[in-house]
Write a protein that holds these residues in place. Structure first.
Motif, PDB file in Angstrom:
ATOM      1  N   THR A   1     -72.695   2.002  94.000  1.00  0.00           N
ATOM      2  CA  THR A   1     -72.390   0.566  93.990  1.00  0.00           C
ATOM      3  C   THR A   1     -73.186  -0.155  92.902  1.00  0.00           C
ATOM      4  OG1 THR A   1     -74.105  -0.219  95.488  1.00  0.00           O
ATOM      5  CG2 THR A   1     -72.101   0.629  96.495  1.00  0.00           C
ATOM      6  N   TYR A   2     -74.279   0.472  92.483  1.00  0.00           N
ATOM      7  CA  TYR A   2     -75.069  -0.111  91.388  1.00  0.00           C
ATOM      8  C   TYR A   2     -74.402   0.157  90.039  1.00  0.00           C
ATOM      9  CZ  TYR A   2     -79.134  -0.724  94.453  1.00  0.00           C
ATOM     10  OH  TYR A   2     -79.986  -1.103  95.442  1.00  0.00           O
ATOM     11  N   GLY A   3     -73.373   0.954  90.047  1.00  0.00           N
ATOM     12  CA  GLY A   3     -72.692   1.247  88.798  1.00  0.00           C
ATOM     13  C   GLY A   3     -72.982   2.624  88.246  1.00  0.00           C
ATOM     14  N   ALA A   4     -73.656   3.470  89.028  1.00  0.00           N
ATOM     15  CA  ALA A   4     -73.914   4.824  88.541  1.00  0.00           C
ATOM     16  C   ALA A   4     -72.641   5.651  88.633  1.00  0.00           C
ATOM     17  CB  ALA A   4     -75.014   5.473  89.377  1.00  0.00           C
ATOM     18  N   THR A   5     -72.456   6.527  87.666  1.00  0.00           N
ATOM     19  CA  THR A   5     -71.262   7.370  87.688  1.00  0.00           C
ATOM     20  C   THR A   5     -71.537   8.630  88.501  1.00  0.00           C
ATOM     21  OG1 THR A   5     -71.963   8.520  85.706  1.00  0.00           O
ATOM     22  CG2 THR A   5     -70.573   6.598  85.397  1.00  0.00           C
ATOM     23  N   THR A   6     -70.470   9.305  88.860  1.00  0.00           N
ATOM     24  CA  THR A   6     -70.614  10.561  89.599  1.00  0.00           C
ATOM     25  C   THR A   6     -71.449  11.553  88.807  1.00  0.00           C
ATOM     26  OG1 THR A   6     -68.410  10.182  90.450  1.00  0.00           O
ATOM     27  CG2 THR A   6     -69.333  12.346  90.816  1.00  0.00           C
ATOM     28  N   PHE A   7     -71.239  11.524  87.501  1.00  0.00           N
ATOM     29  CA  PHE A   7     -71.976  12.459  86.653  1.00  0.00           C
ATOM     30  C   PHE A   7     -73.482  12.185  86.706  1.00  0.00           C
ATOM     31  CE2 PHE A   7     -73.660  13.818  82.506  1.00  0.00           C
ATOM     32  CZ  PHE A   7     -73.402  15.168  82.644  1.00  0.00           C
ATOM     33  N   GLN A   8     -73.826  10.909  86.747  1.00  0.00           N
ATOM     34  CA  GLN A   8     -75.249  10.569  86.844  1.00  0.00           C
ATOM     35  C   GLN A   8     -75.854  11.066  88.153  1.00  0.00           C
ATOM     36  OE1 GLN A   8     -74.644   6.406  85.765  1.00  0.00           O
ATOM     37  NE2 GLN A   8     -76.416   6.547  84.423  1.00  0.00           N
ATOM     38  N   LEU A   9     -75.081  10.945  89.230  1.00  0.00           N
ATOM     39  CA  LEU A   9     -75.561  11.449  90.517  1.00  0.00           C
ATOM     40  C   LEU A   9     -75.735  12.957  90.455  1.00  0.00           C
ATOM     41  CD1 LEU A   9     -73.559   9.497  93.242  1.00  0.00           C
ATOM     42  CD2 LEU A   9     -75.588   8.835  91.986  1.00  0.00           C
ATOM     43  N   LEU A  10     -74.772  13.607  89.804  1.00  0.00           N
ATOM     44  CA  LEU A  10     -74.827  15.052  89.648  1.00  0.00           C
ATOM     45  C   LEU A  10     -76.100  15.446  88.913  1.00  0.00           C
ATOM     46  CD1 LEU A  10     -72.627  17.085  90.477  1.00  0.00           C
ATOM     47  CD2 LEU A  10     -72.014  17.231  88.083  1.00  0.00           C
ATOM     48  N   LYS A  11     -76.390  14.665  87.884  1.00  0.00           N
ATOM     49  CA  LYS A  11     -77.578  14.923  87.084  1.00  0.00           C
ATOM     50  C   LYS A  11     -78.835  14.785  87.949  1.00  0.00           C
ATOM     51  CE  LYS A  11     -78.370  12.351  83.403  1.00  0.00           C
ATOM     52  NZ  LYS A  11     -77.986  11.541  82.236  1.00  0.00           N
ATOM     53  N   LEU A  12     -78.804  13.770  88.767  1.00  0.00           N
ATOM     54  CA  LEU A  12     -79.944  13.523  89.656  1.00  0.00           C
ATOM     55  C   LEU A  12     -80.191  14.723  90.566  1.00  0.00           C
ATOM     56  CD1 LEU A  12     -81.744  10.965  90.474  1.00  0.00           C
ATOM     57  CD2 LEU A  12     -80.224  10.818  92.430  1.00  0.00           C
ATOM     58  N   VAL A  13     -79.119  15.178  91.204  1.00  0.00           N
ATOM     59  CA  VAL A  13     -79.235  16.323  92.115  1.00  0.00           C
ATOM     60  C   VAL A  13     -79.670  17.560  91.341  1.00  0.00           C
ATOM     61  CG1 VAL A  13     -77.976  17.825  93.690  1.00  0.00           C
ATOM     62  CG2 VAL A  13     -77.522  15.388  93.684  1.00  0.00           C
TER      63      VAL A  13
ATOM     64  N   THR B   1     -79.458  27.714  89.739  1.00  0.00           N
ATOM     65  CA  THR B   1     -79.639  26.305  90.060  1.00  0.00           C
ATOM     66  C   THR B   1     -78.407  25.497  89.699  1.00  0.00           C
ATOM     67  OG1 THR B   1     -81.951  26.616  89.461  1.00  0.00           O
ATOM     68  CG2 THR B   1     -81.202  24.354  89.783  1.00  0.00           C
ATOM     69  N   ILE B   2     -77.877  25.756  88.498  1.00  0.00           N
ATOM     70  CA  ILE B   2     -76.676  25.033  88.082  1.00  0.00           C
ATOM     71  C   ILE B   2     -75.540  25.304  89.056  1.00  0.00           C
ATOM     72  CG2 ILE B   2     -74.892  24.876  86.304  1.00  0.00           C
ATOM     73  CD1 ILE B   2     -76.983  25.353  84.230  1.00  0.00           C
ATOM     74  N   LEU B   3     -75.367  26.583  89.380  1.00  0.00           N
ATOM     75  CA  LEU B   3     -74.289  26.959  90.289  1.00  0.00           C
ATOM     76  C   LEU B   3     -74.473  26.286  91.646  1.00  0.00           C
ATOM     77  CD1 LEU B   3     -71.885  29.019  90.131  1.00  0.00           C
ATOM     78  CD2 LEU B   3     -73.306  30.490  91.551  1.00  0.00           C
ATOM     79  N   ALA B   4     -75.688  26.356  92.146  1.00  0.00           N
ATOM     80  CA  ALA B   4     -75.978  25.764  93.454  1.00  0.00           C
ATOM     81  C   ALA B   4     -75.721  24.262  93.423  1.00  0.00           C
ATOM     82  CB  ALA B   4     -77.414  26.052  93.852  1.00  0.00           C
ATOM     83  N   THR B   5     -76.099  23.624  92.308  1.00  0.00           N
ATOM     84  CA  THR B   5     -75.886  22.176  92.197  1.00  0.00           C
ATOM     85  C   THR B   5     -74.402  21.856  92.270  1.00  0.00           C
ATOM     86  OG1 THR B   5     -77.754  22.095  90.690  1.00  0.00           O
ATOM     87  CG2 THR B   5     -76.380  20.143  90.818  1.00  0.00           C
ATOM     88  N   ILE B   6     -73.629  22.616  91.501  1.00  0.00           N
ATOM     89  CA  ILE B   6     -72.194  22.328  91.466  1.00  0.00           C
ATOM     90  C   ILE B   6     -71.574  22.520  92.852  1.00  0.00           C
ATOM     91  CG2 ILE B   6     -69.990  23.131  90.540  1.00  0.00           C
ATOM     92  CD1 ILE B   6     -71.543  23.724  87.916  1.00  0.00           C
ATOM     93  N   LEU B   7     -71.958  23.623  93.495  1.00  0.00           N
ATOM     94  CA  LEU B   7     -71.396  23.887  94.822  1.00  0.00           C
ATOM     95  C   LEU B   7     -71.819  22.810  95.818  1.00  0.00           C
ATOM     96  CD1 LEU B   7     -71.748  27.748  95.124  1.00  0.00           C
ATOM     97  CD2 LEU B   7     -69.676  26.415  94.843  1.00  0.00           C
ATOM     98  N   ALA B   8     -73.118  22.480  95.761  1.00  0.00           N
ATOM     99  CA  ALA B   8     -73.636  21.532  96.742  1.00  0.00           C
ATOM    100  C   ALA B   8     -73.123  20.128  96.477  1.00  0.00           C
ATOM    101  CB  ALA B   8     -75.162  21.542  96.723  1.00  0.00           C
ATOM    102  N   SER B   9     -72.801  19.856  95.225  1.00  0.00           N
ATOM    103  CA  SER B   9     -72.420  18.492  94.876  1.00  0.00           C
ATOM    104  C   SER B   9     -70.930  18.240  95.016  1.00  0.00           C
ATOM    105  CB  SER B   9     -72.841  18.189  93.438  1.00  0.00           C
ATOM    106  OG  SER B   9     -74.174  18.504  93.272  1.00  0.00           O
ATOM    107  N   TYR B  10     -70.235  19.238  95.545  1.00  0.00           N
ATOM    108  CA  TYR B  10     -68.800  19.080  95.704  1.00  0.00           C
ATOM    109  C   TYR B  10     -68.481  17.775  96.429  1.00  0.00           C
ATOM    110  CZ  TYR B  10     -64.098  19.866  97.430  1.00  0.00           C
ATOM    111  OH  TYR B  10     -62.786  19.726  97.738  1.00  0.00           O
ATOM    112  N   SER B  11     -69.299  17.514  97.456  1.00  0.00           N
ATOM    113  CA  SER B  11     -69.037  16.312  98.255  1.00  0.00           C
ATOM    114  C   SER B  11     -69.293  15.025  97.465  1.00  0.00           C
ATOM    115  CB  SER B  11     -69.893  16.329  99.513  1.00  0.00           C
ATOM    116  OG  SER B  11     -71.249  16.321  99.158  1.00  0.00           O
TER     117      SER B  11
END
Lengths: 347, 210
Positions: free
Chosen positions: A254-266, A324-334
């Protein structure tokens, strides 16, 4: 190649090269000298041992031995006369001996106070620089000293004394060949035609490792299983992160962050975890090795090196990174179908 | 300026029930109160206005922009830049301090960091002293005020407040409402407050009843 008395070739190699087992027995010097005459041989180093000082083996040999191991004197000078000895760095440190000190060898390869050669003290003339080899834990003297110590013992046992006078004995002969074919030929002829046996250290150690292979394989598979579990736990902790913090993540949207930014965070969080884990693991592993090495060097006077990170570990790091990358992608599906409205409205 | 045209919405899992919302048309700097009993879809309307939900039918216009026509990434940027939401339940980045929460809000809105505004806002909301505390260490009232600060720090065109006074006593309620009104004026934005709080009613002329 090692030439020694008949018995187990593995034992011969372990005892003469690594000094972790008892010798197979003695061989006569005459016989050894005869072998030495073979033109294929480039270098022959006689070794003789059987005494110790406080658990450190006293090795009688020629100066070639030290040369072979690239050992040089850190202090003092090399032994030249009888009953002069140089100490390996580890031995010198642990025995607390320095140049000019004298010590008495005792019979056998383990420390004892009963059978001490008390009339013939050794004098320390030099201490060797650390080589990282077995030499560090040896006391080195010349062959004659070893013979003389035992002659003295044998004076009391007249019968054997006479026998001893006739031919001197050594424990083994270390041989270096001009070419490998010569080594094979000679070893065959020695094993077949003489009362001696010849053994190749490399072959014997390989054989030993093959015996231990099952154990190594088991440990390796356990390690791989642990790696799997670790990868899984990164994955699970990420899923947990995403679940637990879905409010925060939705808020960021809601602050304007993109999904990609969240992905980066995770991803950064996961990367931080795995890098810290990797470094910690590396240090703990080395610490464990160090402790084990200390334990081993106390018990077996055997020494394990602590090395810097090597390429293999670098590859493991790469694997960790991609996991780690793989785990991030899998976990970030949601994350991709994050229902912001629902998450923020559900109080 | 904010305008809606024949908004309808149905939650996916309950297709039978559709919310029908009255049209809203607020001119420049006009404020409004959305009233209605619970369960009637007040928060849903707010989320529709903020572009967090996609309506079944109808459009939301903010300024000259039709929210429904924006692409996903455009909507992200638009929301970050022009919409300030004050949630019913206060959510924050738990691991960050109060001031860091404000900064991240400003940063993600892609507007220039305005330190002076931040400081003034903290003063007005009486949060200056606790600005370096973690949000978990704040009192309920402080959190509520931080939530308000987060909704208005980036000078949005529309301020959407979901029950901002529900946990406040009379004195603080008064304070919050007047502050919101004043800030809306300063930011030149539309203020839309969802409430069932009778105390707020008298402060606003325009009431939209669902």
């Amino acid at each position: 190649m090692v030439v020694g008395a008949k018995g187990s070739p593995l034992q011969l190699v372990l005892s003469t090269i690594l000094h972790v087992d008892n010798p197979t027995g003695n061989i006569s010097l005459d016989e050894a000298l005869r072998i030495r005459k073979n033109p294929m041989i480039k270098e022959a180093i006689p070794v003789s041992y059987g005494d110790n000082y406080k658990g450190y083996k006293i090795l009688g040999t020629s100066n070639q031995y030290l040369h072979k191991y690239g050992a040089t004197c850190k202090e003092g000078k090399l032994n030249t006369k009888n009953f002069e000895a140089v100490l390996g760095s580890g031995a010198a440190k642990n025995l607390n001996l320095s140049i000019g000190n004298t010590f008495l060898g005792s019979h056998g390869l383990v420390q004892n106070e009963i059978d001490v050669h008390d009339e013939k003290p050794f004098a320390v003339t030099g201490i060797l620089a650390p080589t990282g080899t077995v030499v560090d834990h040896l006391i080195i003297t010349n062959l004659e000293s070893i013979w003389e110590v035992h002659e003295h013992v044998d004076h009391e046992e007249q019968e054997r004394h006479e026998e001893q006078e006739e031919h001197k004995e050594i424990t083994a002969l270390l041989l270096n060949f001009r070419n490998p074919i010569g080594a094979l030929q000679l070893s065959r002829s020695i094993n077949k035609n003489s009362s001696l046996q010849a053994a190749f250290p490399k072959l014997e150690i390989d054989r030993l490792l093959k015996f231990l292979g099952v154990g190594f394989k088991t440990i390796n598979s356990i390690a791989i299983a642990i790696l799997f579990v670790a990868a899984l736990s990164i994955f699970i902790s990420l899923i947990k992160t995403v679940r637990e913090r879905k409010h925060e993540l939705a808020l960021l949207r809601t602050y304007g962050a993109t999904t990609f930014q969240l992905l980066k965070l995770v991803f950064l969080e996961a990367l931080f975890l795995s890098v810290v884990g990797f470094i910690l693991g590396w240090f703990l592993g080395r610490l464990g090795l160090l402790l084990f090495s200390k334990l081993a060097s106390d018990t077996y006077t055997y020494y394990l090196g602590i090395s810097l990170p090597d390429t293999e570990e670098f590859f493991i790091f790469i694997i960790v990174f991609f996991t780690t990358i793989l785990a991030t992608i899998l976990a970030s599906y949601s994350l991709f179908k994050l229902n912001i409205s629902k998450i923020l409205a559900d109080a | 300026m904010i305008r809606t045209t024949s908004l309808r919405f149905a939650y996916q899992n309950t297709k039978t029930h559709t919310f029908y919302f009255p049209d809203i048309d607020l001119s420049f700097e006009q404020n409004a109160l959305i009233l209605g009993s619970s369960g009637i879809g007040k928060t849903t309307l707010l989320h529709l206005l903020a572009g967090l939900l996609v309506p079944k039918k109808g459009n939301v216009f903010i300024g000259s922009t039709c929210v429904q026509e924006l692409t996903r990434s455009q909507l992200n940027n638009f929301r970050g830049e022009h919409i300030g939401i004050i949630f019913q339940r206060a959510y924050f980045m738990k691991s960050l301090s109060l001031i860091e929460n404000l900064k991240i809000r400003e940063k993600l809105s892609k507007k220039t960091m305005d330190q002076e505004r931040r400081i003034r806002l903290l003063e007005k909301l009486d949060l200056t002293e606790v600005r370096n505390k973690k949000v978990q260490e704040l009192s309920e009232g402080q959190r509520q005020r931080l939530s308000i600060a987060l909704g208005i720090i980036h000078k949005p065109r529309v301020i959407l407040a979901d029950e901002p006074t529900s946990n406040l006593d009379d004195k603080n309620c008064e304070r919050v409402v007047s502050l919101l009104k004043k800030e809306a004026q300063i930011c030149r934005s539309n203020l839309i407050i969802i409430t069932h709080d009778q105390r707020v009613k008298s402060h606003f002329d325009k009431h939209i009843i669902l």
